[in-house]
Design a protein around this motif. Structure first.
Motif, PDB file in Angstrom:
ATOM      1  N   ARG A 100      36.093 -83.761 -12.101  1.00 21.46           N
ATOM      2  CA  ARG A 100      34.230 -84.230 -12.099  1.00 21.46           C
ATOM      3  C   ARG A 100      33.492 -83.439 -10.725  1.00 21.46           C
ATOM      4  NH1 ARG A 100      35.122 -90.776 -13.246  1.00 21.46           N
ATOM      5  NH2 ARG A 100      36.813 -91.198 -11.711  1.00 21.46           N
ATOM      6  N   MET A 146      29.042 -84.707  -8.550  1.00 24.75           N
ATOM      7  CA  MET A 146      28.618 -85.990  -9.683  1.00 24.75           C
ATOM      8  C   MET A 146      29.593 -87.267  -9.457  1.00 24.75           C
ATOM      9  SD  MET A 146      28.306 -87.002 -12.374  1.00 24.75           S
ATOM     10  CE  MET A 146      27.858 -85.738 -14.511  1.00 24.75           C
ATOM     11  N   LEU A 147      30.294 -87.078  -8.433  1.00 23.00           N
ATOM     12  CA  LEU A 147      31.287 -87.759  -8.074  1.00 23.00           C
ATOM     13  C   LEU A 147      30.361 -88.824  -6.842  1.00 23.00           C
ATOM     14  CD1 LEU A 147      34.844 -86.437  -7.536  1.00 23.00           C
ATOM     15  CD2 LEU A 147      34.705 -88.353  -8.408  1.00 23.00           C
ATOM     16  N   TYR A 177      38.106 -94.932  -7.758  1.00 22.02           N
ATOM     17  CA  TYR A 177      38.903 -92.132  -7.354  1.00 22.02           C
ATOM     18  C   TYR A 177      39.889 -92.125  -6.674  1.00 22.02           C
ATOM     19  CZ  TYR A 177      33.710 -93.353  -7.406  1.00 22.02           C
ATOM     20  OH  TYR A 177      32.008 -93.491  -7.381  1.00 22.02           O
ATOM     21  N   ASN A 237      26.833 -88.766  -6.571  1.00 23.98           N
ATOM     22  CA  ASN A 237      26.061 -89.576  -7.024  1.00 23.98           C
ATOM     23  C   ASN A 237      25.889 -90.471  -7.260  1.00 23.98           C
ATOM     24  OD1 ASN A 237      24.672 -86.737  -6.527  1.00 23.98           O
ATOM     25  ND2 ASN A 237      24.307 -85.892  -8.133  1.00 23.98           N
ATOM     26  N   THR A 238      26.814 -91.069  -7.115  1.00 23.48           N
ATOM     27  CA  THR A 238      27.098 -92.227  -7.510  1.00 23.48           C
ATOM     28  C   THR A 238      27.848 -93.769  -6.244  1.00 23.48           C
ATOM     29  OG1 THR A 238      29.455 -92.410  -7.227  1.00 23.48           O
ATOM     30  CG2 THR A 238      28.540 -92.230  -9.606  1.00 23.48           C
ATOM     31  N   CYS A 239      27.225 -92.715  -6.172  1.00 23.19           N
ATOM     32  CA  CYS A 239      27.550 -93.489  -3.871  1.00 23.19           C
ATOM     33  C   CYS A 239      25.540 -93.552  -3.685  1.00 23.19           C
ATOM     34  CB  CYS A 239      27.593 -92.979  -2.542  1.00 23.19           C
ATOM     35  SG  CYS A 239      29.088 -92.154  -3.268  1.00 23.19           S
TER      36      CYS A 239
END
Ligand code: FAD
Lengths: 195, 426
Positions: free
Chosen positions: A28, A32-33, A87, A35-37
């Motif tokens: 990932r 990508m990782l 994560y 942007n979830t924050c």
């Protein structure tokens, strides 16, 4: 699972960026990782409003340690523990690198002049020895200068209330616990007024 | 940097006018347009997909078509009912999005031709596309509760799309007598914002407690279970005593018909009469998804959960409430997260890159009282083609938490709202 994790560590020891999630076939990407924050911390970690903290532009070292402390429960949180547990450690490192490479965008707030003055005095006396440069120095420390005051005040109240274990040094907790709510609020305003 | 030729310039000029004299770095960067993407709906999913495509690749032309002049957020709209905020604080314009070089068109999409790849609008405009993103939110299943149709919603508001409907419900609460009964009809699964009806009960009770303390809020539920139930029941009791009552479907909560004029509801067991009745109808994918044949027999859009491309029509992506996204609930945060995964895939498809491994998050905050917030969260991954929650991640706020924790969560809920909307509109 354990074994796989170790293999991962071996393979990707050089490029943490390309860290594969333990659970998925493909990596990932850090974007990508990370942007979830953004739904909580703002686009690229530049929080648009308190009390959500700005995280983009903090040091990688602080970010990755903090995320791991949230994940293990060492650092108390309302929600970050629940998020960080989604994560792998290597993914948290990748996220920390991504966020650390973003610009620090100072809090957009008006601070109270009287409180800033009061806070400056308290800072000089109680905090500057570690949080050098008016809280601007980061590294293993959080960046306090330019952070949202309502975020800082919330954290300080929490550290004041919690007697139990914290990843922060006992020295710091002892000092915080001696200060009143008004003094902690003043400190928060002081940091927010800095860059 | 490439020099702009006349055609390129004309192409971008439309966007430039909308910017009204601000700096337009995108014009300078714009080389040849690599692909045309049209996004339908400027809500929690669509605005994000449009912005994140432009942020990553300014050579992709993005047109965003939205039927309303401004977007009104459903998240935090329950606070309008208590009087804690007004609709203005939930209303957003699109100038931030035009600032990213997105062409924002104010029109209703009436048709998507998946073969010719043309989108048609009510005012007669045509847009051809290489990729389309559809994020129209939900539509209501009118008359599933007999007598409840669009006309009835002018008397018994649903307030499940924020704006006029929210204001109407607020006005009815204001003019209700003390001692009145407020009914909330909670819908069957799946619906947008699973904790929403129960947060609403609390926000209405917050108003009543201070202004009409003899009144009651009764939730007639089509279901026997609901999201964050223990946390809600604890919070209701703590702040509003017995003012809020919840009736499970099996205990008579299922309502079969309503009579809007008489303000009565026929349940499976008994008849109810209310002073204010909020009917939250059963839901399905947005109308344009049906018109395009993007839906399945259940009324939602099946997609490849790795990319959000429709499994029915190639090159059309469906995100947000309308799509079937594995274990993710229908929420604003979920739509935001899906918009980003979808954007990354479109960028990869246009540039010939590899399909990126997705990562998704959902969080829903609920505000029970001004200093009492609770939340549910989850981090998701793709597993055997389906979006699945990652074990050990997420979950609920603890049932036993200090007042400081509850207070902090309430303030983080508002911080979340400010950041998620800034992520969309700035
Ligand atoms: C009371 C309430 C409270 C909520 N609280 C929360 C919360 O706290 N947190 C959370 O995460 N979620 C919350 N939600 C859920 C959230 O609002 C939705 O899940 C989210 O809006 C879904 O995003 P979307 O992009 O699918 O749809 P929307 O945000 O509804 O956007 C769809 C857009 O498409 C436009 N549109 C539709 N059809 C067309 C067409 N044919 N042509 C042009 N434009 C069109 C619409 O006008 C709209 O602007 C709440 C919902 C409600 C009702």
């Amino acid at each position: 699972m354990r074994i796989k994790k170790i293999t991962c560590l071996g393979i990707f020891a050089v490029g943490l960026f390309l860290t594969s999630s333990i659970l998925t076939a493909k990596p990932r990407t850090p974007e990508m990782l990370s942007n979830t924050c953004a739904g909580c911390h703002g686009t690229n970690g530049a929080s648009a409003a308190g009390p959500m903290p700005i995280i983009g532009g903090m040091s990688k070292r602080y970010l990755s340690q903090t995320l791991k402390d949230y994940k293990s429960g060492k650092r108390p949180s309302t929600i970050m523990g629940r998020i960080a547990r989604g994560y792998s450690d290597l993914e948290l490192e990748a996220i920390a690198s991504f966020m650390a490479s973003q610009p620090w965008v100072k809090a957009k707030v008006k601070t109270n002049g009287k409180m800033v003055k009061e806070g400056a005095k308290l800072h000089a006396k109680q905090c500057e020895t570690c949080h050098e440069n008016n809280g601007a120095n980061t590294g293993e420390l959080p960046k306090l200068s330019g952070q949202y005051p309502d975020y800082l005040f919330g954290q300080l109240r929490l550290f004041h209330e919690i007697g139990g274990s914290l990843p922060q040094p006992t020295q710091m907790r002892k000092r915080i616990q001696k200060l009143s709510a008004e003094e902690l609020d003043a400190l928060s305003h002081f940091y927010a007024s800095q860059k | 940097m490439k020099k702009l030729d006349r055609r390129d310039f004309l192409k971008t000029a439309g966007g430039a006018i909308a910017l009204g004299g601000l700096g337009f770095p995108f014009i300078l960067q714009a080389g040849k347009t690599k692909a045309r993407v049209v996004v339908i709906g400027a809500g929690y999913g669509g605005a994000i997909a449009a912005k994140y495509i432009r942020m990553a690749d300014p050579d992709i032309e993005v047109t965003l078509i939205e039927k309303d002049k401004r977007y009104v957020s459903c998240p935090l709209s329950n606070e309008v009912l208590s009087g804690e905020r007004d609709v203005k604080s939930l209303t957003f314009g699109f100038s931030g999005l035009t600032g990213h070089g997105i062409k924002v068109v104010n029109d209703l999409v009436t048709e998507i031709d998946p073969v010719k790849k043309i989108i048609k609008t009510k005012s007669g405009q045509n847009f051809s596309f290489d990729k389309a993103v559809v994020s129209p939110g939900v539509a209501f299943k009118w008359n599933e509760i007999k007598g409840y149709d669009e006309a009835a919603s002018k008397i018994l508001p649903h307030a499940w799309k924020a704006g006029e409907q929210t204001v109407l419900l607020r006005k009815q609460l204001l003019s209700m007598k003390d001692g009145g009964k407020v009914y909330i009809l909670a819908p069957p699964n799946p619906f947008r914002c699973p904790p929403g009806p129960y947060e609403r009960a609390a926000q209405i009770a917050l108003y009543l407690k201070h202004h009409k303390p003899k009144s009651k809020v009764i939730i007639l539920d089509a279901k026997d279970k609901f999201s964050k139930a223990k946390l809600f029941k604890q919070g209701w009791q703590q702040h509003y005593g017995d003012m809020i009552e919840w009736v499970a479907g099996a205990a008579g909560g299922i309502v079969e018909s309503v009579n809007p004029k008489a303000r009565t509801m026929q349940g499976q067991v008994e008849e109810y009469k209310g002073d204010v009745i909020n009917v939250i109808p059963a839901q399905k994918a947005g109308a344009i998804a049906f018109a395009t044949g993007l839906t399945n027999e259940k009324g939602w859009c099946p997609v490849n959960q790795e990319t959000f491309e429709s499994t029915i029509h190639k090159d059309i992506y469906v995100i947000g409430d309308s799509c079937i996204a594995g274990s993710m609930p229908k929420s604003g945060y979920a739509a935001n997260s899906q918009g980003k995964v979808c954007a990354a895939n479109i960028i990869a498809a246009v540039n010939g890159g590899e399909v990126p491994e997705p990562s998704y998050v959902n969080t829903c905050y609920s505000i029970i009282a001004p200093k009492h917030g609770i939340s549910v969260a989850k981090v998701y991954k793709l597993k055997e083609g389906k979006i699945k929650g990652i074990k050990g991640s997420g979950g609920l706020s603890p049932l036993f938490a200090s007042p400081l924790t509850r207070e902090m969560e309430a303030s983080y809920a508002i911080g979340w709202f400010k950041n998620v909307t800034a992520d969309m509109f700035t």
